[in-house]
Structures are given as C-alpha cells and as structure tokens.
Design an enzyme around this catalytic site. Structure first.
Site, PDB file in Angstrom:
ATOM      1  N   ASN A 109      18.261  18.905  62.666  1.00  0.00           N
ATOM      2  CA  ASN A 109      18.482  17.562  62.126  1.00  0.00           C
ATOM      3  C   ASN A 109      19.918  17.348  61.647  1.00  0.00           C
ATOM      4  OD1 ASN A 109      18.791  18.651  59.562  1.00  0.00           O
ATOM      5  ND2 ASN A 109      16.626  18.440  59.066  1.00  0.00           N
ATOM      6  N   ASN A 169       6.370  16.428  59.540  1.00  0.00           N
ATOM      7  CA  ASN A 169       6.364  14.973  59.483  1.00  0.00           C
ATOM      8  C   ASN A 169       4.941  14.398  59.499  1.00  0.00           C
ATOM      9  OD1 ASN A 169       8.776  13.239  59.373  1.00  0.00           O
ATOM     10  ND2 ASN A 169       9.539  14.677  60.891  1.00  0.00           N
ATOM     11  N   CYS A 227      12.943  11.455  68.592  1.00  0.00           N
ATOM     12  CA  CYS A 227      13.106  12.467  67.551  1.00  0.00           C
ATOM     13  C   CYS A 227      12.382  11.894  66.360  1.00  0.00           C
ATOM     14  CB  CYS A 227      14.573  12.742  67.285  1.00  0.00           C
ATOM     15  SG  CYS A 227      15.603  11.263  67.138  1.00  0.00           S
ATOM     16  N   ARG A 284      19.418  12.319  67.635  1.00  0.00           N
ATOM     17  CA  ARG A 284      19.178  13.276  68.715  1.00  0.00           C
ATOM     18  C   ARG A 284      18.768  12.562  70.002  1.00  0.00           C
ATOM     19  NH1 ARG A 284      15.941  17.188  64.628  1.00  0.00           N
ATOM     20  NH2 ARG A 284      15.672  15.200  63.582  1.00  0.00           N
ATOM     21  N   ASP A 299      13.740   9.099  64.038  1.00  0.00           N
ATOM     22  CA  ASP A 299      13.998   7.662  64.094  1.00  0.00           C
ATOM     23  C   ASP A 299      14.473   7.206  65.464  1.00  0.00           C
ATOM     24  OD1 ASP A 299      13.297   7.040  61.425  1.00  0.00           O
ATOM     25  OD2 ASP A 299      15.156   7.993  60.774  1.00  0.00           O
ATOM     26  N   GLY A 300      14.892   8.163  66.266  1.00  0.00           N
ATOM     27  CA  GLY A 300      15.300   7.808  67.620  1.00  0.00           C
ATOM     28  C   GLY A 300      16.692   7.217  67.699  1.00  0.00           C
ATOM     29  N   TRP A 301      17.539   7.543  66.745  1.00  0.00           N
ATOM     30  CA  TRP A 301      18.911   7.034  66.876  1.00  0.00           C
ATOM     31  C   TRP A 301      19.976   8.135  66.790  1.00  0.00           C
ATOM     32  CZ3 TRP A 301      16.977   3.565  62.486  1.00  0.00           C
ATOM     33  CH2 TRP A 301      16.923   4.272  61.281  1.00  0.00           C
TER      34      TRP A 301
END
Lengths: 657, 549
Positions: free
Chosen positions: A275, A250, A338, A344, A340-342
């Site tokens: 993912n 990333n 993680c 994991r 996007d944080g929505w």
C-alpha cells in the site's frame, strides 16, 4: 507577500554538496513563487531558481563557524544547502520558506500565477491538445458492445470518476447504480483499455463491499456483462493488486474482494503490491541511500536492498505483465482493483497498456495515458504529491513508480520507445512543480469546480513543443517486436537503480559523455544533410539543363571541413578529477564537515600549493601532510584550476554537446 | 597421438544440446583432442565447437539410462548435453575432464592451431620494448633501456629489456632487485608527456621486521624526482596488510629512508579473495529464485563491485597525483604482478588518449600485463565454476577489463573499441586458439617458443575483417584526461559478461545495430554532400569566366 519575512539576504553561501570547489557566495531572494540565488562576481551570472511548490522540506542545521546552514530538500530530489552569516536571516528564511512551501489553498499554487505571454484563446486551446474522446475512438470505441454512459455526467454516481465512462452496452442504468453502491467510493467497474484485435478489455474499479458474505446482484451482472462483451472468451480475470492479507483484513471493515462462488466465470487472483504507506517509507529509504555522501559499495547496495524499492517496482511490473499477457495472449478480459482503485490500479492498468500497445510508447501516447488512467480516473495528485499542506500520510510516490516502470522497460527495450529518459524526468518534475494545472486536485470534479482550465495552462503542448529534446534516437517503430506485446524479463537483475532520477542533480555521478546526446546530434545533423543533399541535387539538375551559365553557390548548411558531429564532451567535467581518496567524489566541503563535527575528519589533502582557496575554507588545508592511509573517513579537496569556471546550473541537463 | 588415450568414446549419436535462449539441437557429439563438437548435420543449424580449455567444470546426472552432462565454461556459459547410454555418458564426461585439465602447456590448442587466414602483420612482432623506448626517447633523455635482465636471472618475471633512470647502473639495479620481492625492482611504467611526471611499478621492498634498507633502491626511485619535488608511493594494500607482510620478509618503504616520498595505502583485495568474489557473483547471477532481496544481498556479498570501485579509485588517485599534483608515482602491492598492474594500466587509460585506441590498448596489455609478468597461465587456469581447492587462479585481468568497461560506459565516445573488444579479451585470456595469453612471463613464453609455434591473438584481431566488430561507432578522439566517477551510484554490473548467458540480448543487439546504422548513414550522407559540393564548385569555376564581362 505576507509570508515573506525577508525578501533579500546578502552574502549567502550556496554549497555545492558534491564539491567544495564550487561553493559560491551571492544574494538570496525570496519571491512569492521562487527562491532565487544570484551568484556574485563573475560575468556569467549564476542563478538558481527553486519553485516553492517543489520544496519538500526545509531543515536548519547546527551552526558552524562559517555560519548557519539551511538545507532545502526538493520533490525532484534536489538538495540545496545555503549558509547564512546571520542566525536571524537564516531563521527568517526558514520560517518564510516553511510557510511558502506549504500552501494551504489551491490558489496559492504557482499554476494560478504562472502567466506566460500567451493569449486567452491560446491557453484554452492548450487544454484541447489532448482529446480523450478521440483517443477512445482511436482505440475502437464506442462500438457495438461498449458505449459511453451518461450516468456520471454530474459526478453523482461517483465523484472521483470522470464524467464520461465506457460500460458494456448491455448494462442498464440500475445495474450501474447498484454496482456502484457495492463498491468503495462508488467506483464501479468501467473500461480502461480495449484491445481492438481480440475485444479483450482491461476494466478497473475499487474493491467490492463484500465483507464476509455480502453480495450484490447488480455487481455480479456488471461483471458478467463485461465478460460477455468479449464474445470469444468464457471467463475473465479479476485481479486484486493487494497482498491477500490486506484484502482479507478489509473484509472486517465491510469491504474485501470478490467471492468466486458468487460471480460466474471469474478467475480471481491476488497480486501483492504493497500500500501507499509502505511505498512512501520505501522511497524515503531509497532517497536517503541516493543522497549518501561517499557511501561504500556495501553501504549503497545494502541500503538499496533494505529500501525494498526495486522489489516494489518488480511487483508492479509483474502485475502489469500478467494483465497484458491475459489480454494479448489469452484474449481474456481483466478487471483490476485494489482498495479505492486510484493508486495500484492506475499503476497496473497503465503499465499493462504500455506493454500491450505501441501507441503508449510514443510521446503523444504517454501523455494520453497520463490524462486517461491517472488524471481523469481520479488519481489523487494533490494528496499523493503533497501539493497542499495536509495529511502527510496521504503522500506516496505512486506516480514515481509508474514512471520508473517505464524507465526499466526502456532499459530492456531501447528501440521500443519514441520518447527518452528526459521525457519521463521532465514529466516527473512537472507533476510536482504545480507549474501547470494538469496535476492539480484529486479528481475531475474538483478541477472543474476550481476552473483549472480557465485559470491555468496545460503542460502537454509545452512538452510537445520541446519534443526534439525528448525523442529517442534509437526508436524503431517498424520493428516487428515493437509492434505487439513487450515481454520484459522480471528477473531481479533486470531492475536497476534509476540514477538519472534520484541523483539527477549530482552531475558528477553521471556519464561524462552521453550516448543519447551524441546520437541525437548525429540524427539532427543527418536531417540537415538530407536537406542539403536535396538542394544540391536540384541544383545539379538545373545546371545540367542550363549548362551552368550562372551559378550562385549557396553556402552549405555545414562546412565541408567538418567531418563529423561536434564532440559531445563536457570538457570541464571530463577534465576535473574527483575525490578519489574518500572514495566518493561528492564529499561535502571539508570546512563544513570539520566544523559541524559530523565526522572525525583526518586532514586529508594533497600537499602542495592550493589554488584559489575561498574565504570559507581557510583553516584546514595549510597542512603539508597528506594522510592517505585513512581511506575510510575524511574529506579532501584537491585544487583544480577548472573549478572556478565550472558552470553551475540548477538544472542538470546531461552533458551539453 | 596421446590424446587418443584420453578419448574413450570419440562420438555419440542422438545427443541433445540445450543452450540458454537457443533452440535445442539434436545431433552427433564428437570429441577431438581439443574440441567438443556437436553437429546436427543439417543446414541452418549452428554447430557447437567448444574448446576443452574453455571448460571450467562439469556435472553428471542420470535419469535411467539417459545421462546428462552440464558443462560450465570459463566464459561463464552453461550448456547441457543429454546423452543416451550411461556408459557413453560416463566416458564422455571423464574424457572431457581429462582433456580440459591438461597439465602440459605444450599440449594446448594454440600449438596445434593453424590459421585459416593469412598472417599479414605478425602480432608477435608488433609490440617490442625497443619501439616503445624510441617513443620515450623522443620525449626525454632521462631514461635508458637496461639489459641487466637479459637472461632473466635478476628477475624471472620481468622482460629482458627494462626502462630505468639513465643515471642508475646495472649493478645498482641488481642490488635494488635483491631488495624487492621476486627481484621486481622499480621500473618505468608510464611517462606523462604533459608534465614529464612518471609512474613506476615494483614489488614490495623486503624490509622485514628489522627494517632493512637498500641505498640503491632509494637512489633508484629518487632518481625519478625532479629537484625539490616529492613523489607518492601508492601501496595497493592496507597498512595492516603491509605491516603483516613484514613478518614474512616483505614490508613497505619507511618514511625515514624515503623522505621525499609520501606513502598512500589503498585496499585492493588479494587475488585469492577476488576468486571467491567471482564465484559468488556468478552464482548470484545464475540464481533462478528470482527474489529481489537475495539478488542484491548476494551481489553485495560477492564484493565484486566493491573491488571494481577500489581498483578504479586507486588508479584515479595515481593519475591524479601525476596529472594534477605534478608528482611522480611508484605503485606496488606485494608481488607487483596483480593489483599493481591493474592500477598502472588503468591510470594510463585515464591519462593517455593513445591507450584508448585499439592499437594503444593492445600495446598496453602487452606492456603492462604480458611483458610485465602477470601470471596469466596461473590466474586464468580456472574461472567462476572452479570447485576444486583454489590454487593461484584469480580474476585479476577480468577485474581490470571490468574497470575499463566502467570508464567506457562513462565516456562512450572516447574509446576506439567497444564492449565486444573487452569481452573478446576476457574470453581469450581464459581459453584461446592463440598463444598470446599462454605462460606466466616473458621468460616462459620464450622457452615455449610461442612466437614460432603459435599464432598471436593480435595477428587475428587486427585484420580489418575482424576489427570491424570491435570498433566503437561513437568514437571521436579525445585528448583530454578522463576522470571517471567512482561512486557506487555510477558503477554498474558488467552485464555483457555476467548476465550474458542469462538473458536474451536480442533487443540490446538491435539497439546497437541501430546506433551503427544511424552513424553510418550520417557518414554516407556526409560523403555524398561533400562530393556534390565539390562538383558544383568545379562547375562554378569552369563557368566563372563567362560571368565576367
């Protein structure tokens, strides 16, 4: 409805995939919202209702002598097989269902047409059932270190976050804005869980846009402020739930992870949860394994292993355990992210909350957790559950994994949860069914724009009303070990296959008597007895006083001859032998397999007279030869007098009492 | 006493004991003829009393002069003893090795054990064939009790009394016996009251390569069929294995000679394969690597669950033939002492509600395992940690118990006993203070004078104080045939045995206690309500006349 080519088809076969004996003929109706099958004949009309929004995909199978088969796979893992006498009917239903199950607009979803007989006020009230503000204040917030920031009231800083967010009081608005610009999709660090006892918090965000060397002063200040809001601690953990390799990749796209050198007093940690794409494929394999007809033990275990599903569940559990231990045992705050944080992040934060706080092991608490960590924080329900036709690549069983983590915990801690397995399965069903508005859309903003609260109903009061069904009779809230942190074992053998979810509709696979149901019945009866006892004691007192001049015996709640709870045995099932020859009881009916030529089937049936054979199986069982020597292949169908009267429902409640 | 020669160092101080999920204990280690004892001589600390017979194997390690002995038990527990002093450690290790592998049965602990309880009901007299036959006689007069084997010469592994068709005389039985492996001619195993169908068991017929036949054998099993009816022969081996057996003089029933019988071949593994499976399974359960992949593939590779599935499936099939097809069944494998007994006993649990009670289950084990000649002594000589060359040990009985546990899980309200009862039987089959599981046959047990010289397990288990632990609180008698699911999704790993020492059971134990509490509280209330209701009713009748004008 313009999409329904064929509102009604007669003489359709509904195939019970586990037993040819229960195959039945009837009429199929397509409505705007449901596929309905009504069995012909017998007085107790068998009906099967399937919501279009639950349909995952529709597949036409190769024609056989008995007709044209259509398979419907549902998101709750039900598989329904119809057989049509006419090819054109089959095709029309196929085309109609394919369209109906793939809505293009939100307005097509069932929750917008679902109209139970309740008034407007009551519906609006249903949305007030849970009040997150009150929940945060229960948690101890706001306090002198944390407060609600108005910065996202109009969803301008981050359109996937809720309007109300908790941040450290010491953080200024420019710091928040700066930090949000340095995070994917503006998802700056904000509070998810606060531990009243030691002030440690779990915060969540998306990945920083650090690239190879970029840094952001405001973001660093933000983390510093979070750490300092836990006065006792000298450092905080930053947990990146991705595998290190993914996070590093990333960086090339200008994203990445926190550099320990730039942030004061952080301990950075990777936890390799895969993912959404890996998870989607993994569950697909798991579903294939669960749907195997007559697998050998080897096939099943190998399939289970190759799906990697339990390995993923284990990694999520381990991440949750790491965070909850940091908070409870070390008193250290944790920032979780993680990409996007929505996904994991939501999983891990909510698993940690369940481990940390007994409240989330209660019915109400779990509802709150869903509303807080998933719904309000912008888990993309519409994408992940595939509510609308769109990117197949966005679909992923992230929420299934969270539910499964709770189930795995229940297996290890049978007394720690107020709710039972049925509650989890019911929530699972409703997440996908689009029956209620809670899990529609991808963010709070979208829901507001769509007027979800004005146009649909909330699931939670509905579940609450039925809470008797969802109670765990073994729950002991006062037990010392249920008070604090749950410390599950994460040894591989502690992770089990969740049969009740994945084989939910294969009744034959589940225990014929349910410990849970028996205990629930006993508890219910105990309650009645307590009431009756109180009544009698009262009467005795009266009698003592009045020397029992007149007495009107009231009929007891229970007959005195009834010594124990009623036998919770599903008689019909207990008394029905299964397919012990090809191994698995759930062999598809002989006739279809033979004609489809899916496998070379030996003629395997016990000789002797066959009771009541239906018109569909007419050709294959007159043989008087039983060839049991081939135990490897083939299907068989043993006659059974029970078969005819076996009730078939679309919903498999575990055995009724 | 000769044990003294084997005990080189009878006691060592300062030994540290490590057990899974328990605090370490430091104390004195003592060796006696039958026990390894560790005592801390402090109150509140549990002592360790381990039967030498329970020790499967040991390992020694040394770090400097500190020796460590790892003791692996037949009940699958692994404990560690840290022993100061190399010599002491070596002595202890060699003594344990010698004492745990005594060859002579008569030196075993049951011959020395004196019960601390009064034997009220002698377990040795509890399940005699004559009694079982009386029950049968009340249902049918088609059978008789034959004494043909009274001196065990016709069949050394059979009991002296056998139930056979009434019309078959002893001479025919002898001829049939000569046609069956080990002389195990077809005998009655179970009579299904509901429809009069029967299950018989035997060993393989000795057809050999040239297709030998035996008219008496054919007549014997045909005598169990009603006119015009056919029966099933369930051969627990695959057809290939059965074919191979011909070369060694064995074989299977030819259709031509048994036209009224249909033969079904199943694939239950031979006992030596089962032993390998147990070793692999326990290895997998003890694997500390904590990798998911390795766990599932090792579980799969052990084939244990496959064996459970195959045995259960075969038993269900036998039950199905009897109950649903209304046909009689003959079950055999090769010797008729292992897979055959698994199938016949499990089929009875499925069919006969009586076998799901404690007494009934004990009777079943007596009938179908002990008296039927399952060689317990040989099969249970070693357990999962045996590292020597396997002789004839095999977890045949453990697999049977596992299958019972699977049915119990699926019908949690239909059994009078609970999981602890099954685990207790597993433990006692491998190492016990009681004589029940000693010897390989009735003949051997008589020779050892077990009933005079040892205490029966049942004498102990059936005491109300003991029984309490084994009662299933959810039990409600269920007179139906119970058909379990044999799908892989439905079969579970028996954690109570295989993970017993690898995890803390605190939470599960508490859950069990809570379940007991819920049910007991309910019963208590029920009693209170009933007695109050009676009192009120009495008062009402007493006051009744007052009401009438």
């Amino acid at each position: 409805m313009e999409h329904i080519r064929m509102p009604k088809v007669e003489n359709v076969w509904l195939v019970d995939r586990s037993s040819s004996r229960r195959t039945q003929v009837g009429t199929l109706y397509l409505t705007a919202t449901h596929t309905i099958f009504v069995g012909k004949g017998s007085e107790d009309r068998n009906e099967l209702w399937v919501l279009h929004s639950l349909v995952c995909n529709v597949v036409k199978h190769k024609a056989s002598q008995s007709g044209y088969p259509l398979l419907i796979h549902c998101k709750n893992f039900q598989v329904i097989q119809f057989i049509f006498p006419q090819e054109s009917d089959c095709h029309d239903v196929y085309i109609s269902l394919s369209r109906l199950s793939r809505p293009e607009k939100y307005e097509e979803l069932y929750c917008f047409s679902f109209n139970p007989n309740v008034g407007k006020a009551e519906r609006e009230h249903s949305w007030d059932f849970l009040d997150l503000k009150a929940e945060y204040s229960q948690m101890g917030l706001p306090n002198k270190l944390w407060h609600v920031s108005p910065i996202n009231r109009e969803y301008r800083v981050c359109d996937t976050y809720p309007a109300d967010l908790f941040v450290p009081k010491s953080v200024t608005l420019p710091v928040i804005v700066g930090s949000s610009k340095f995070r994917s999709r503006g998802r700056f660090p904000t509070l998810s869980y606060y531990c009243k006892e030691n002030h440690a918090t779990i915060c969540r965000s998306s990945q920083p846009l650090s690239g190879f060397s970029a840094r952001c002063l405001e973001d660093e200040q933000m983390l510093q402020a979070i750490m300092k809001s836990n006065p006792e601690s000298r450092f905080m953990y930053v947990v990146d739930t991705r595998p290190k390799l993914n996070a590093m990749a990333n960086r090339a796209a200008g994203k990445g992870y926190e550099n320990e050198d730039n942030y004061c007093n952080i301990k950075f940690q990777f936890i390799g949860i895969e993912n959404i794409h890996v998870m989607r494929n993994s569950q697909q394999k798991l579903i294939e394994v669960s749907a195997l007809r007559s697998p050998s033990m080897g096939e099943f275990l190998t399939g289970l292993e190759n799906s990697d599903w339990l390995r993923h569940i284990k990694s999520i559990m381990e991440a949750g355990l790491f965070i909850s231990k940091a908070v409870a045992e070390e008193g250290v705050s944790v920032l979780v992210h993680c990409s996007d944080g929505w996904d994991r992040t939501a999983q891990v934060c909510s698993v940690a909350s369940v481990l940390l706080d007994p409240y989330y092991r209660t019915l109400k608490g779990l509802m709150v957790l869903f509303e807080k960590d998933w719904v309000s924080f912008g888990h993309r329900f519409s994408h992940r559950c595939g509510h609308l036709i769109g990117e197949a690549k966005e679909v992923s069983p992230v929420i299934d994994q969270f539910l499964e983590c709770i189930w795995q915990l229940m297996e290890q801690f049978p007394c720690a949860f107020e709710y039972n397995e049925k509650f989890l399965i019911s929530i699972h069903n409703h997440i996908y069914s689009c029956h209620y508005g809670n899990f529609i859309c991808n963010s709070q903003k979208e829901r507001k724009d769509l007027c979800i609260k004005e146009k649909t109903h909330s699931i939670w009061p509905h579940l609450w009303e039925n809470k008797l069904d969802f109670m765990n009779p073994l729950f002991k809230p006062d037990q010392s070990q249920n008070q604090g942190l749950l410390r599950p074992s994460t040894a591989p053998y502690c992770f089990k296959y969740w049969r009740r979810l994945y084989n939910r509709f294969d009744r034959e696979l589940h225990p014929r008597q349910s410990e849970l149901d028996s205990l629930m019945t006993v508890k219910e009866e105990t309650q009645q007895l307590e009431e009756e006892l109180a009544l009698y004691e009262q009467k005795m007192a009266v009698l003592d006083k009045e020397h029992a001049k007149t007495l009107y015996m009231q009929k007891g709640v229970l007959d005195s001859k009834q010594a124990l709870w009623s036998l919770p045995l599903d008689t019909s099932l207990a008394n029905t032998p299964q397919d012990y020859i090809s191994g698995f009881i759930g062999g598809a009916p002989n006739v279809f397999t033979l004609q489809q030529g899916e496998r070379e089937s030996a003629e395997v049936c016990l000789y002797g007279d066959k009771t009541k054979s239906s018109d569909a199986d007419n050709s294959d069982q007159e043989s008087g030869v039983a060839d049991f020597s081939s135990h490897s292949s083939g299907e068989e169908s043993l006659p059974s007098e029970e078969s005819v009267k076996d009730p078939d429902s679309d919903e498999t409640g575990p055995n009724r009492a | 006493m000769e044990f003294a020669e084997l005990i080189k160092t009878p006691r060592v101080d300062g030994v540290v004991l490590h057990r899974p999920f328990m605090p370490t204990v430091e104390g004195t280690l003592c060796l006696t003829g039958h026990h390894l004892i560790l005592s801390s001589r402090q109150d509140n600390t549990e002592e360790l009393w381990l039967l030498h017979a329970n020790i499967d194997s040991i390992e020694k390690r040394f770090v400097g002069s500190l020796g460590t002995i790892i003791v692996k038990c037949k009940d699958l527990r692994v404990i560690q003893l840290d022993i100061p002093g190399m010599e002491e450690c070596l002595n202890i290790a060699s003594s344990i090795e010698a004492l745990s592998t005594l060859d002579s049965v008569s030196l075993m602990y049951p011959f020395f054990y004196r019960p601390l309880f009064e034997v009220i009901e002698d377990g040795w007299q509890l399940f005699v064939p004559e009694e079982a036959f009386k029950d049968l006689e009340s249902m049918t007069d088609e059978w008789r009790l034959s004494e043909v084997n009274k001196d065990f010469s016709v069949c050394p592994s059979y009991p002296s009394l056998l139930t056979v068709p009434k019309d078959i005389d002893d001479e025919s039985l002898c001829k049939a016996a000569s046609f069956r492996h080990g002389g195990r001619f077809p005998v009655l195993s179970y009579y299904h009251k509901k429809n009069g169908m029967v299950m018989m068991r035997a060993a393989q017929p000795l057809t050999g390569t040239n297709g030998r036949r035996c008219k008496e054998d054919e007549k014997l099993i045909n005598a169990t069929l009603c006119a015009g009816k056919r029966g099933y022969i369930i051969d627990t081996r695959t057809i290939a294995v059965a074919q191979q057996a011909k070369a060694r003089g064995g074989g299977f029933e030819q259709e031509a000679n048994y036209p009224q019988w249909r033969r079904i071949h199943k694939a239950i593994e031979r006992s030596n394969v089962l032993q390998e499976g147990l070793i692999k399974l326990v290895e997998a359960c003890n694997d500390q690597s904590h990798s998911m992949d390795r766990w599932l593939s090792k579980l799969e590779a052990s084939n244990w669950q496959s064996n459970v599935k195959e045995i259960l499936t075969t038993a269900c099939l036998a039950a199905q033939c009897i109950d649903r097809e209304g046909a009689s069944v003959l079950v055999h494998g090769t010797e008729g002492t292992d897979s055959t007994l698994q199938v016949t006993s499990l089929a009875q649990i499925i069919l006969d509600p009586a076998c799901r009670t404690i007494r009934g289950f004990e009777a079943l084990i007596e009938r179908e395992w002990l008296q039927a000649g399952h060689p317990f002594q040989q099969r249970c000589a070693q357990s999962a940690y045996s590292n020597g060359k396997p002789r004839s040990e095999a977890p045949v009985f453990l697999l049977f118990l596992d299958c019972v546990w699977q049915i119990l899980r699926q019908f949690p309200c239909s059994f009078q006993f609970n999981e602890n009862f099954l685990i207790m039987l597993f433990e006692h089959a491998y190492a016990s203070q009681f004589g029940t599981f000693l010897g390989n046959s009735v003949a051997e047990r008589l020779k050892l004078l077990l009933s005079q010289k040892t205490v029966s397990l049942w004498s102990w288990v059936n005491r109300p104080q003991e029984l309490e632990r084994f009662l299933n609180p959810l039990y409600e008698p269920n007179n139906l045939v119970i058909w379990p699911s044999v799908a892989p999704q439905s079969l579970l790993l028996w954690e109570g045995v295989f993970l017993r020492w690898n995890r803390s059971t605190k939470c599960l134990d508490e859950a069990y206690q809570e379940m007991v509490h819920i049910i007991e509280y309910n019963k208590e209330l029920q009693n209170k309500v009933n007695s109050l209701r009676r009192q009120l009713a009495q008062l009402e009748t007493e006051d009744g006349p007052l009401q009438t004008p």
